[in-house]
Design an enzyme around this catalytic site. Structure first.
Site, mmCIF file in Angstrom:
data_model
loop_
_atom_site.group_PDB
_atom_site.id
_atom_site.type_symbol
_atom_site.label_atom_id
_atom_site.label_comp_id
_atom_site.label_asym_id
_atom_site.label_seq_id
_atom_site.Cartn_x
_atom_site.Cartn_y
_atom_site.Cartn_z
ATOM 1 N N CYS A 2 0.854 -1.185 0.000
ATOM 2 C CA CYS A 2 0.000 0.000 0.000
ATOM 3 C C CYS A 2 0.895 1.242 0.000
ATOM 4 C CB CYS A 2 -0.951 0.084 1.175
ATOM 5 S SG CYS A 2 -2.165 -1.222 1.192
ATOM 6 N N ARG A 27 4.117 -0.621 -4.638
ATOM 7 C CA ARG A 27 3.745 -1.099 -3.301
ATOM 8 C C ARG A 27 2.412 -1.848 -3.287
ATOM 9 N NH1 ARG A 27 6.854 1.712 0.399
ATOM 10 N NH2 ARG A 27 5.447 1.071 2.048
ATOM 11 N N TRP A 74 -2.630 -2.793 -1.742
ATOM 12 C CA TRP A 74 -2.364 -4.231 -1.833
ATOM 13 C C TRP A 74 -3.300 -4.840 -0.806
ATOM 14 C CZ3 TRP A 74 -0.630 -8.245 1.326
ATOM 15 C CH2 TRP A 74 -0.228 -9.410 0.652
ATOM 16 N N ASN A 100 -1.859 2.415 5.425
ATOM 17 C CA ASN A 100 -0.943 1.343 5.044
ATOM 18 C C ASN A 100 -0.633 0.568 6.314
ATOM 19 O OD1 ASN A 100 1.156 -0.265 4.126
ATOM 20 N ND2 ASN A 100 2.663 1.390 4.200
ATOM 21 N N GLY A 101 -0.957 -0.732 6.336
ATOM 22 C CA GLY A 101 -0.697 -1.540 7.527
ATOM 23 C C GLY A 101 -1.896 -2.405 7.841
ATOM 24 N N GLU A 481 16.847 -18.974 -6.133
ATOM 25 C CA GLU A 481 16.554 -17.632 -6.643
ATOM 26 C C GLU A 481 16.124 -17.679 -8.115
ATOM 27 O OE1 GLU A 481 15.854 -14.827 -5.643
ATOM 28 O OE2 GLU A 481 16.353 -13.407 -7.224
ATOM 29 N N LYS A 485 12.499 -16.344 -9.460
ATOM 30 C CA LYS A 485 12.310 -15.348 -10.528
ATOM 31 C C LYS A 485 11.258 -15.842 -11.518
ATOM 32 C CE LYS A 485 13.582 -12.505 -9.186
ATOM 33 N NZ LYS A 485 14.009 -12.470 -7.885
ATOM 34 N N GLU A 488 7.651 -15.961 -9.874
ATOM 35 C CA GLU A 488 7.124 -14.619 -9.566
ATOM 36 C C GLU A 488 6.512 -13.938 -10.781
ATOM 37 O OE1 GLU A 488 9.619 -11.961 -6.454
ATOM 38 O OE2 GLU A 488 10.831 -12.826 -8.038
ATOM 39 N N HIS A 504 15.837 -37.620 -3.458
ATOM 40 C CA HIS A 504 14.935 -37.876 -2.334
ATOM 41 C C HIS A 504 13.513 -37.391 -2.612
ATOM 42 C CE1 HIS A 504 18.241 -39.248 0.058
ATOM 43 N NE2 HIS A 504 18.916 -38.145 -0.227
ATOM 44 N N LYS A 603 6.149 -4.909 -4.042
ATOM 45 C CA LYS A 603 7.589 -4.751 -3.900
ATOM 46 C C LYS A 603 8.013 -4.678 -2.449
ATOM 47 C CE LYS A 603 11.677 -3.904 -5.517
ATOM 48 N NZ LYS A 603 12.321 -5.137 -5.991
HETATM 49 C C1 G6P Z 1 8.955 -8.791 -1.679
HETATM 50 C C2 G6P Z 1 9.589 -8.441 -3.006
HETATM 51 C C3 G6P Z 1 10.889 -9.213 -3.191
HETATM 52 C C4 G6P Z 1 11.815 -8.982 -2.014
HETATM 53 C C5 G6P Z 1 11.135 -9.303 -0.687
HETATM 54 C C6 G6P Z 1 11.973 -8.828 0.502
HETATM 55 O O1 G6P Z 1 8.515 -10.111 -1.714
HETATM 56 O O2 G6P Z 1 8.708 -8.718 -4.079
HETATM 57 O O3 G6P Z 1 11.513 -8.774 -4.376
HETATM 58 O O4 G6P Z 1 12.943 -9.789 -2.157
HETATM 59 O O5 G6P Z 1 9.885 -8.614 -0.599
HETATM 60 O O6 G6P Z 1 12.059 -7.436 0.445
HETATM 61 P P1 G6P Z 1 13.218 -6.563 1.043
HETATM 62 O O7 G6P Z 1 12.834 -5.159 0.694
HETATM 63 O O8 G6P Z 1 13.205 -6.791 2.530
HETATM 64 O O9 G6P Z 1 14.495 -6.978 0.429
#
Ligand code: G6P
Length: 608
Positions: A2, A27, A74, A100-101, A481, A485, A488, A504, A603
């Site tokens: 948010c 956000r 969000w 926001n929260g 990772e 990617k 996501e 396993h 984000k």
């Molecule tokens: C969200 C974002 C990710 C990020 C994660 C942790 O899930 O989409 O890209 O890695 O938060 O965020 P930070 O700001 O703590 O690295």
């Protein structure tokens, strides 16, 4: 999670609010809305979906106002719908609130207010705030807000206005970030400075349980005991906030291509060649304590967590420390032994991820040394930690993190080198690491010169529904990772696995429709990776490998191979992830996905 923006001044408020919302959209993008006061009326406009929908709706309206509040959402409580969108209002449409929260005790307060005949329109936790303020209001908004906020349990960044009170906006912070921008007879508030930096570079970072009262030609800040505070105005110097896509189709692609520069920024001025060591100004105040630390715990979420996992391997290689990596959301609930001999390092791009913040607050209570690697200057994590290192990578707007991951890996290596040189890492070893770090930007550029092949291979695999990613040792986190990617941004199911664990379980999934991405550089794990690849080939599985040009056997065995330059083992994952970022990007593009704003994600995750 948010985004909030507010304006109080003499200019037309709506263009400023809309511009800010666009910058805050990373956000959350489930819905957007604003409230402005026009001739004593509270005018609220909101829509489901992205800020562009709100822009289209307001284009058809003639509204003039010079103060207002706005929000991009969000969804937490209540599905994304117009009625659940912010701003929320009281029974008489006088008070507007954006939030926001999360308000944890909202049901209890809602029941009380219903008994007092308040009528609720939405399913949100936020709406109770508007009604609670209405209930406490007897002519003075500040007093009503103070009284109401004392009842709230949870986290909030709030912006509030009342239609009967000309040019007054009240901002309150607890847990969620909110920054005040000070202009010439105009005041702003936003979830991050990027949303308002086009108008002013003078910022006040509110702390928890502080309230700002913005008028058209003055402002003041108070605590919850109604005492005026003398808060320092900080000057935002960085140019980095004037961001656009610079000709790239998506922010994510731009950020992938920025990696030679962001990696260089991570080590610029931080290497001392003559001594084979790193120099981190941000850690100097705690260096004596750091030398005596017995245990090191890295806490983070998402991509930052995978950087932390790799950080553990790097620390184990270069230091004698006992190192653990923990998911922040688990760490805070565990019964861990923490004291002044333990350092807890928070890794966070945004510096405001709620779980990471909660984890380090817990560690602080127990006396641990708090360190941070943070990209957003002045963010909550940067403020709470005892010492830390900034990424200086510029804003990362694409929801899927790319350049921050590689930047975090460089900085983790610098910290491990710094500590390792007080322990058993020799000058020669330190110098080799420094030389390898210096070469990274040009090696990344080399990979980025040859993206046509990655694009072609991505096209070939765009229709598959499942992928397995495997790697060993330093490249186990790369597998995690790489898979993250892909899932996501393309919504394809992808699992990251330690290659040795494949037998396993996941090997039962393998057939001609379930390709495997094998991260298999020419390092000490090569032979074992060759065996794993053979096991997959024996079951008709397709192999896409990330390897080095001299790893001939891997290339021969693979259906497709991305080759990257060779560096030392601890840094090899920085190069290996680049083709996987691009592979995910091109697959998502081929599938027509919204790459910078993938569904259901945000984000910056400021809820636990
Ligand atoms: C969200 C974002 C990710 C990020 C994660 C942790 O899930 O989409 O890209 O890695 O938060 O965020 P930070 O700001 O703590 O690295």
């Amino acid at each position: 999670m948010c985004g909030i923006i507010s304006y109080c001044g003499k200019r037309e408020a709506i263009p400023i609010l809309m511009d800010g919302l666009k910058k805050l959209e990373y956000r959350g993008y489930d819905s957007a809305g604003f409230a402005v006061v026009e001739n004593g009326n509270n005018v609220v406009v909101k829509t489901v979906g992205k800020v562009s929908n709100l822009e289209a709706k307001r284009a058809g309206l003639q509204i003039n106002s010079s103060f207002g509040i706005a929000h991009t959402r969000w969804a937490t409580h209540g599905k994304p719908s117009e009625v659940n969108s912010h701003p929320h209002t009281d029974c008489h449409n006088k008070i507007s609130v954006v939030h926001n929260g999360i308000i944890e005790n909202y049901l209890e307060i809602k029941e009380e207010l219903i008994k007092k005949n308040h009528t609720f329109k939405s399913e949100t936790d936020t709406e109770i705030i508007a009604h609670l303020i209405e209930d406490n209001f007897s002519g003075d908004l500040e007093v009503a807000v103070l009284k109401s906020v004392k009842r709230l349990v949870g986290t909030f960044g709030l912006a509030i206005l009342h239609a009967d009170i000309d040019h007054q906006i009240i901002i309150v912070k607890r847990g969620s970030p909110i920054i005040i921008g000070i202009g010439e007879d105009e005041y702003f508030a936003a979830s991050d400075s990027n949303a308002i930096s086009a108008y002013t570079n003078r910022m006040i970072y509110l702390s928890d349980d502080e309230m700002a009262v913005l008028n058209s030609n003055s402002y003041y800040i108070k605590d919850m005991r109604n005492q005026i505070l003398d808060k320092q105005i900080e000057i935002l110097e960085e140019e980095i906030f004037k961001e656009d896509k610079k000709g790239y189709e998506h922010y994510m692609l731009k950020e992938i291509y920025e990696q030679p520069e962001s990696i260089e920024n991570a080590f610029r001025g931080r290497l001392i060649e003559g001594e084979g060591v790193s120099k981190l100004g941000g850690l100097e105040p705690v260096i004596d304590r750091l030398k005596n630390i017995k245990k090191f715990i890295i806490v983070s979420c998402g991509t930052s967590y995978y950087a932390g996992l790799l950080g553990r391997y790097i620390f184990e290689t270069l230091t004698e420390l006992n190192v653990e990596t923990e998911l922040a959301s688990e760490f805070r609930y565990r019964r861990l032994h923490l004291d002044e001999n333990v350092a807890v390092l928070a890794l966070s791009q945004s510096g405001e991820t709620a779980d990471t913040l909660a984890a380090i607050k817990e560690a602080k209570r127990k006396g641990a040394l708090l360190l941070g690697i943070v990209n957003m200057v002045g963010s909550a994590i940067a403020q709470i930690t005892d010492a830390g290192v900034y990424n200086h990578a510029g804003p990362e707007i694409g929801v899927a993190s790319t350049k921050i991951y590689t930047s975090q890996l460089v900085i983790l290596t610098l910290i491990a080198l710094l500590i390792g040189r007080y322990q058993s890492v020799s000058f020669i070893e330190g110098s080799e690491i420094i030389n390898a770090i210096r070469k990274l930007p040009s090696q990344v550029s080399e990979i980025l010169k040859n993206t046509e092949q990655i694009e072609e291979i991505a096209l070939k695999y765009s229709k598959y529904r499942d992928f397995l990613y495997i790697g060993r040792l330093f490249n186990y986190p790369t597998a995690l990772e790489g898979a993250l990617k892909l899932k996501e941004i393309s919504y394809i199911h992808a699992e990251g696995y330690a290659a040795g664990e494949m037998k396993h379980g996941p090997i039962s999934l393998i057939d001609q429709n379930f390709p495997t991405v094998a991260i298999a550089p020419n390092d000490l794990t090569l032979d074992k990776m060759i065996s794993n690849i053979q096991e997959i080939k024996a079951r008709d599985g397709k192999i896409i490998s990330v390897t080095n040009a001299d790893a001939h056997r891997i290339i021969e065995m693979s259906d497709d191979a991305f080759t990257v330059p060779r560096t030392i083992d601890i840094l090899q994952p920085i190069l290996n992830i680049i083709p996987l970022q691009l592979f995910a990007y091109y697959i998502a593009r081929n599938r027509g996905c919204d790459i910078d704003k993938p569904r259901n994600l945000a984000k910056s995750v400021t809820v636990e």
